[in-house]
Each structure stands twice: as C-alpha cells, then as structure tokens.
Design a protein around this motif. Structure first.
Motif, PDB file in Angstrom:
ATOM      1  N   TYR A   1       0.817  -1.209   0.000  1.00 53.03           N
ATOM      2  CA  TYR A   1       0.000   0.000   0.000  1.00 53.03           C
ATOM      3  C   TYR A   1       0.852   1.261   0.000  1.00 53.03           C
ATOM      4  O   TYR A   1       0.362   2.350  -0.309  1.00 53.03           O
ATOM      5  N   GLY A   2       2.135   1.143   0.390  1.00 57.07           N
ATOM      6  CA  GLY A   2       2.923   2.305   0.768  1.00 57.07           C
ATOM      7  C   GLY A   2       2.857   2.460   2.273  1.00 57.07           C
ATOM      8  O   GLY A   2       2.019   1.851   2.944  1.00 57.07           O
ATOM      9  N   PHE A   3       3.760   3.259   2.841  1.00 62.67           N
ATOM     10  CA  PHE A   3       3.706   3.542   4.275  1.00 62.67           C
ATOM     11  C   PHE A   3       2.785   4.733   4.513  1.00 62.67           C
ATOM     12  O   PHE A   3       3.037   5.823   3.970  1.00 62.67           O
ATOM     13  N   PRO A   4       1.739   4.571   5.313  1.00 60.29           N
ATOM     14  CA  PRO A   4       0.792   5.674   5.522  1.00 60.29           C
ATOM     15  C   PRO A   4       1.445   6.971   5.990  1.00 60.29           C
ATOM     16  O   PRO A   4       1.001   8.058   5.622  1.00 60.29           O
ATOM     17  N   ARG A   5       2.505   6.879   6.775  1.00 63.54           N
ATOM     18  CA  ARG A   5       3.149   8.094   7.269  1.00 63.54           C
ATOM     19  C   ARG A   5       3.730   8.942   6.145  1.00 63.54           C
ATOM     20  O   ARG A   5       4.005  10.136   6.333  1.00 63.54           O
ATOM     21  N   ASN A   6       3.937   8.321   4.980  1.00 64.41           N
ATOM     22  CA  ASN A   6       4.561   9.040   3.868  1.00 64.41           C
ATOM     23  C   ASN A   6       3.573   9.720   2.935  1.00 64.41           C
ATOM     24  O   ASN A   6       3.986  10.429   2.009  1.00 64.41           O
ATOM     25  N   ASP A   7       2.287   9.531   3.167  1.00 63.45           N
ATOM     26  CA  ASP A   7       1.291  10.187   2.307  1.00 63.45           C
ATOM     27  C   ASP A   7       1.479  11.698   2.295  1.00 63.45           C
ATOM     28  O   ASP A   7       1.213  12.367   1.288  1.00 63.45           O
ATOM     29  N   VAL A   8       1.941  12.229   3.415  1.00 57.64           N
ATOM     30  CA  VAL A   8       2.069  13.679   3.562  1.00 57.64           C
ATOM     31  C   VAL A   8       3.027  14.266   2.537  1.00 57.64           C
ATOM     32  O   VAL A   8       2.882  15.444   2.143  1.00 57.64           O
ATOM     33  N   PHE A   9       3.984  13.493   2.041  1.00 58.18           N
ATOM     34  CA  PHE A   9       4.961  14.032   1.091  1.00 58.18           C
ATOM     35  C   PHE A   9       4.378  14.212  -0.310  1.00 58.18           C
ATOM     36  O   PHE A   9       4.997  14.852  -1.164  1.00 58.18           O
ATOM     37  N   PHE A  10       3.208  13.643  -0.526  1.00 57.78           N
ATOM     38  CA  PHE A  10       2.562  13.806  -1.833  1.00 57.78           C
ATOM     39  C   PHE A  10       1.602  14.995  -1.840  1.00 57.78           C
ATOM     40  O   PHE A  10       1.335  15.554  -2.888  1.00 57.78           O
ATOM     41  N   SER A  11       1.110  15.371  -0.687  1.00 53.81           N
ATOM     42  CA  SER A  11       0.232  16.549  -0.604  1.00 53.81           C
ATOM     43  C   SER A  11       0.980  17.776  -0.093  1.00 53.81           C
ATOM     44  O   SER A  11       0.686  18.903  -0.482  1.00 53.81           O
ATOM     45  N   GLN A  12       1.983  17.535   0.786  1.00 54.17           N
ATOM     46  CA  GLN A  12       2.808  18.597   1.364  1.00 54.17           C
ATOM     47  C   GLN A  12       1.969  19.809   1.781  1.00 54.17           C
ATOM     48  O   GLN A  12       2.176  20.927   1.295  1.00 54.17           O
ATOM     49  N   PRO A  13       1.028  19.622   2.706  1.00 57.70           N
ATOM     50  CA  PRO A  13       0.171  20.733   3.141  1.00 57.70           C
ATOM     51  C   PRO A  13       0.978  21.857   3.779  1.00 57.70           C
ATOM     52  O   PRO A  13       1.784  21.611   4.681  1.00 57.70           O
TER      53      PRO A  13
ATOM     54  N   CYS B   1       6.240   1.644  -4.005  1.00 60.54           N
ATOM     55  CA  CYS B   1       4.841   1.752  -4.427  1.00 60.54           C
ATOM     56  C   CYS B   1       4.137   2.939  -3.778  1.00 60.54           C
ATOM     57  O   CYS B   1       2.911   3.004  -3.767  1.00 60.54           O
ATOM     58  N   GLU B   2       4.888   3.868  -3.235  1.00 56.94           N
ATOM     59  CA  GLU B   2       4.307   5.040  -2.573  1.00 56.94           C
ATOM     60  C   GLU B   2       3.576   5.920  -3.586  1.00 56.94           C
ATOM     61  O   GLU B   2       4.134   6.267  -4.632  1.00 56.94           O
ATOM     62  N   ASP B   3       2.332   6.298  -3.235  1.00 59.91           N
ATOM     63  CA  ASP B   3       1.596   7.203  -4.117  1.00 59.91           C
ATOM     64  C   ASP B   3       0.685   8.160  -3.349  1.00 59.91           C
ATOM     65  O   ASP B   3      -0.143   8.842  -3.941  1.00 59.91           O
ATOM     66  N   GLY B   4       0.820   8.192  -2.023  1.00 56.54           N
ATOM     67  CA  GLY B   4       0.022   9.123  -1.237  1.00 56.54           C
ATOM     68  C   GLY B   4      -1.331   8.605  -0.814  1.00 56.54           C
ATOM     69  O   GLY B   4      -2.119   9.349  -0.218  1.00 56.54           O
ATOM     70  N   GLN B   5      -1.642   7.327  -1.068  1.00 55.29           N
ATOM     71  CA  GLN B   5      -2.961   6.767  -0.757  1.00 55.29           C
ATOM     72  C   GLN B   5      -2.900   5.631   0.260  1.00 55.29           C
ATOM     73  O   GLN B   5      -3.881   4.908   0.443  1.00 55.29           O
ATOM     74  N   ALA B   6      -1.783   5.467   0.928  1.00 47.75           N
ATOM     75  CA  ALA B   6      -1.602   4.311   1.811  1.00 47.75           C
ATOM     76  C   ALA B   6      -2.553   4.333   2.998  1.00 47.75           C
ATOM     77  O   ALA B   6      -3.135   3.296   3.359  1.00 47.75           O
ATOM     78  N   ALA B   7      -2.715   5.473   3.645  1.00 45.24           N
ATOM     79  CA  ALA B   7      -3.592   5.542   4.824  1.00 45.24           C
ATOM     80  C   ALA B   7      -5.025   5.200   4.457  1.00 45.24           C
ATOM     81  O   ALA B   7      -5.718   4.491   5.204  1.00 45.24           O
ATOM     82  N   ARG B   8      -5.472   5.693   3.314  1.00 44.28           N
ATOM     83  CA  ARG B   8      -6.839   5.395   2.864  1.00 44.28           C
ATOM     84  C   ARG B   8      -7.011   3.899   2.647  1.00 44.28           C
ATOM     85  O   ARG B   8      -8.043   3.316   3.025  1.00 44.28           O
ATOM     86  N   ARG B   9      -6.018   3.244   2.059  1.00 41.87           N
ATOM     87  CA  ARG B   9      -6.104   1.803   1.812  1.00 41.87           C
ATOM     88  C   ARG B   9      -6.146   1.020   3.127  1.00 41.87           C
ATOM     89  O   ARG B   9      -6.911   0.065   3.268  1.00 41.87           O
ATOM     90  N   CYS B  10      -5.314   1.434   4.077  1.00 41.19           N
ATOM     91  CA  CYS B  10      -5.308   0.752   5.372  1.00 41.19           C
ATOM     92  C   CYS B  10      -6.637   0.960   6.102  1.00 41.19           C
ATOM     93  O   CYS B  10      -7.174   0.023   6.722  1.00 41.19           O
ATOM     94  N   ALA B  11      -7.156   2.166   6.032  1.00 38.71           N
ATOM     95  CA  ALA B  11      -8.454   2.440   6.657  1.00 38.71           C
ATOM     96  C   ALA B  11      -9.543   1.575   6.042  1.00 38.71           C
ATOM     97  O   ALA B  11     -10.414   1.042   6.754  1.00 38.71           O
ATOM     98  N   GLN B  12      -9.496   1.404   4.735  1.00 41.50           N
ATOM     99  CA  GLN B  12     -10.506   0.574   4.070  1.00 41.50           C
ATOM    100  C   GLN B  12     -10.362  -0.895   4.474  1.00 41.50           C
ATOM    101  O   GLN B  12     -11.367  -1.599   4.652  1.00 41.50           O
ATOM    102  N   TRP B  13      -9.124  -1.358   4.641  1.00 45.73           N
ATOM    103  CA  TRP B  13      -8.903  -2.735   5.107  1.00 45.73           C
ATOM    104  C   TRP B  13      -9.548  -2.927   6.474  1.00 45.73           C
ATOM    105  O   TRP B  13     -10.209  -3.943   6.729  1.00 45.73           O
TER     106      TRP B  13
END
Length: 382
Positions: free
Chosen positions: A171-183, A359-371
């Motif tokens: 899924y990617g590491f959820p902690r790394n999603d932030v680097f794709f949005s960089q709020p 496989c990081e793409d910024g969607q890991a947390a969403r995938r884990c939440a759905q699991w």
C-alpha cells in the motif's frame, strides 16, 4: 510466579471472556509514545471517513494523551486498562512489535512497521539480539494479519527476515502520504513552534542511535553547515536537531542551542511533520532519508563511524551507492552542500526507487483504513 504475575494472568483470562467490541480500533505508535507515524495517518483517515468507530490510542503519559485529536480516546499503556483495551478491540494497529500474551480469533492485527530498512534487522541480525526478543517477534508475526509494505524490497524482507508468512499489502507507508500533498499548514506549524518566520529555511539533522548509546558520532559543525546552506541555496537558515528517542535524554549539551539559529527538536512529537517542513535533511543511517526523498528535496548522509556501525549491524545497501551524497567529515559535508547537484540527485533517487519497486503514491492511509473497515464489516476483500 509472584502475586503480580498471578493477577496479570487472571485478568488476561477474565478479559478474554468479555465480548470484542467490533467498533473499537486500538492504535499504538513506538510503544505508547503518542500520536505519530503511520498509525496516526491511518487514524486520521478513519476520522475523515465519517465512520462510527471507537478509536483508542495507547499512551505512556498524560502529556501524550493531550496530543490526541478529538475523536481519539487515550488508554494507559500500562496495567489493567491496557489489558482490557487489547482484549476487547476488534482491530489492533501498530508500527512496532506488540508481544501480546493473547490475540483472540475474532480480532485483527495490522502492522505498518516503521520504515524502509537500510540497517540489517530482525532475523538478519539474530546473533546480536536477545533470545527473548526473538521469541517475542516470532509470536508477534504469527498474530499479525497484515503487514504493510512500501516496496518490493520490504515485502521480500518481511518474508525472509521477519519470521512472517502471512498477508502483505504493498500500500505504501501511511506516514509518507504527507509528502505527496505537502500541506503548507504543517510547515507553518513547525516554524511557529520554534518561533521562526515563514521565510526561514530549515535543515533537519536527524541521526539514528547507536547500540551503546554513544553520542561521539554526532559531532556536526552546526555553524559551518548553516553557512554552507545559505551560500548554496540562499536565504536565512535554521538548524533543527532531532535525536532518536533512545538517546533523547542526551540531547542537551551536544549542541549550542541558541533558539535563534540552532534548535533542539528532539521532543517534537511528530518526526514526519519535521520532515515535511524541512528544506534539507541530513542523517546517517536512518530510514528517514527514504521517506524524505519522496518530497524530492535535498538529502545528504553525514556519518563519522561507518566501520564501527558496519561491524554492529551492517547494511542492506552500500552507503556510497545510495542516491544521497555521503560525507564522512564536517569538511566533506560542507563541500557536498556547496557542490550539491540537484539534477544528479533526483536522477539517482528515481533509479533507486525504480530498482527497489517503491509503491508510494500518497494513498496508503486510505487503503489501510478501508482494510480495517472491511474487516469490521465482515468483508474479506482488501
């Protein structure tokens, strides 16, 4: 067996008789050290989903409890409250080994781990690990229902070195999603925390710990570093020093913290926020370099004790073949910054990322939440 152990065993057995709350998800990060890392990202994704789950978080202190946002309930990481929470939660989420006494057949355990491995770990360094740790790891792996990976390399490592034969999801590491949005609000939050203006640029020095907890390897020449950053990249720079939690108590005295140019960021609660805010990262053997490179900002290695560290743990990749320029002295670090080639750095990083099949793409947390939602709702599909 002493009285305390007898009471503990009896309470565990009693709690196993209680019903599992199918709406309860129990999180832990770094053994109860507050709201951070991939479990934080997954919890936030569940909050954003609007689900009616009861989200609980294991904490070691009241200070860590106050770091939790609205909608997440603190639970003491010690004593009977911990046993009760673990025994009755439908889903466990963790980024470290749990070593739990029991896991019930109707419970699920999602393990995110805590980084892309550079240092050799788990079974690959079994000869330097305590037998109790190894036995705990083996039990933990048998309890786990899903391990989350960010690359083909880590997926293979889970199989060969984690005593694990269960399900793996890239899924990617959820902690790394932030680097794709960089709020931008994260950068503003970090700068504000240290009393810095939005115009200041940040270099983050974040070395890992040594097995003997020595600090001689952290001899970074802060002023020379800052001057080199200003010369090469322009602007006014500040240095944030973030030591590993294992040596956090030794932070004071290592650097001349003046809270104007040089700041102690060791106690800052969220490493990923510091990485997101930084304009440049300097580390030695920490997995943070692989996280930070996803932001496509400069990262360099500063390592004074490579041979000693190689004898202790050794590495999965030769340091000089990584995408990050390697300096083994303060003079070499200054030179590496002054001659930093951004185009060459990104080319090397893209090649490394492709070779290890990130496989990081910024969607890991969403995938884990759905699991988690699928497991709670009785669906087997990931």
């Amino acid at each position: 067996m002493n009285l305390h152990n007898v009471v503990s065993v009896l309470f565990w057995r009693l709690c196993r008789l209680l019903p599992v709350n199918r709406k309860k998800v129990l999180f832990s990060s770094y053994y109860g050290h507050g709201y951070s890392d991939s479990p934080k990202a997954i919890a936030q994704a569940l909050l954003d989903s609007g689900s009616d789950l009861k989200l609980c978080w294991l904490v070691n202190s009241q200070k860590e409890a106050t770091s939790l946002p609205e909608g997440i309930h603190p639970v003491s990481n010690t004593g009977l409250r911990r046993v009760l929470a673990i025994s009755t939660a439908k889903v466990w989420v963790d980024n470290c080994r749990k070593y739990e006494r029991y896991k019930r057949k109707e419970q699920f355990y999602l393990q995110t781990w805590h980084g892309f491995a550079l240092k050799r770990i788990e079974e690959d360094v079994a000869d330097v690990l305590e037998p109790e740790y190894i036995e705990g790891c083996k039990k933990d792996s048998t309890q786990c229902d899903l391990m989350v990976s960010n690359s083909a390399f880590m997926s293979k490592l889970y199989r060969t070195s984690f005593w694990y034969d269960g399900e793996i999801a890239e899924y990617g590491f959820p902690r790394n999603d932030v680097f794709f949005s960089q709020p931008p609000e994260i950068r503003g939050k970090v700068l504000s925390h240290f009393g810095l203006s939005l115009e200041r640029k940040l270099v983050l020095y974040a070395p890992t710990f040594r097995a003997d907890h020595s600090t001689d390897c952290y001899r970074l020449a802060a002023e020379s570093l800052l001057n080199a950053c200003e010369s090469r990249f322009g602007g006014k720079w500040a240095l944030l020093v973030r030591l590993h939690p294992n040596v956090a108590g030794q932070s004071q005295g290592l650097f001349a913290y003046d809270n104007q140019r040089i700041f102690d960021a060791t106690a800052y609660p969220d490493m990923q926020e510091l990485l997101c805010a930084a304009d440049l990262l300097i580390t030695d053997y920490s997995s943070s370099m692989f996280d930070y490179a996803l932001s496509r900002r400069p990262c360099l290695q500063f390592a004074l004790d490579i041979e000693d560290y190689r004898k202790d743990r050794n590495f999965y990749f030769p340091l000089d073949q990584l995408p990050f320029p390697l300096a083994t002295s303060n003079e070499a670090l200054v030179e590496a910054i002054e001659h930093f080639d951004m185009e060459r750095y990104l080319t090397r990083w893209d090649r490394f990322r492709w070779e290890q099949a990130f496989c990081e793409d910024g969607q890991a947390a969403r995938r884990c939440a759905q699991w988690i939602l699928n497991k709670i709702n009785g669906k087997d599909k990931l």
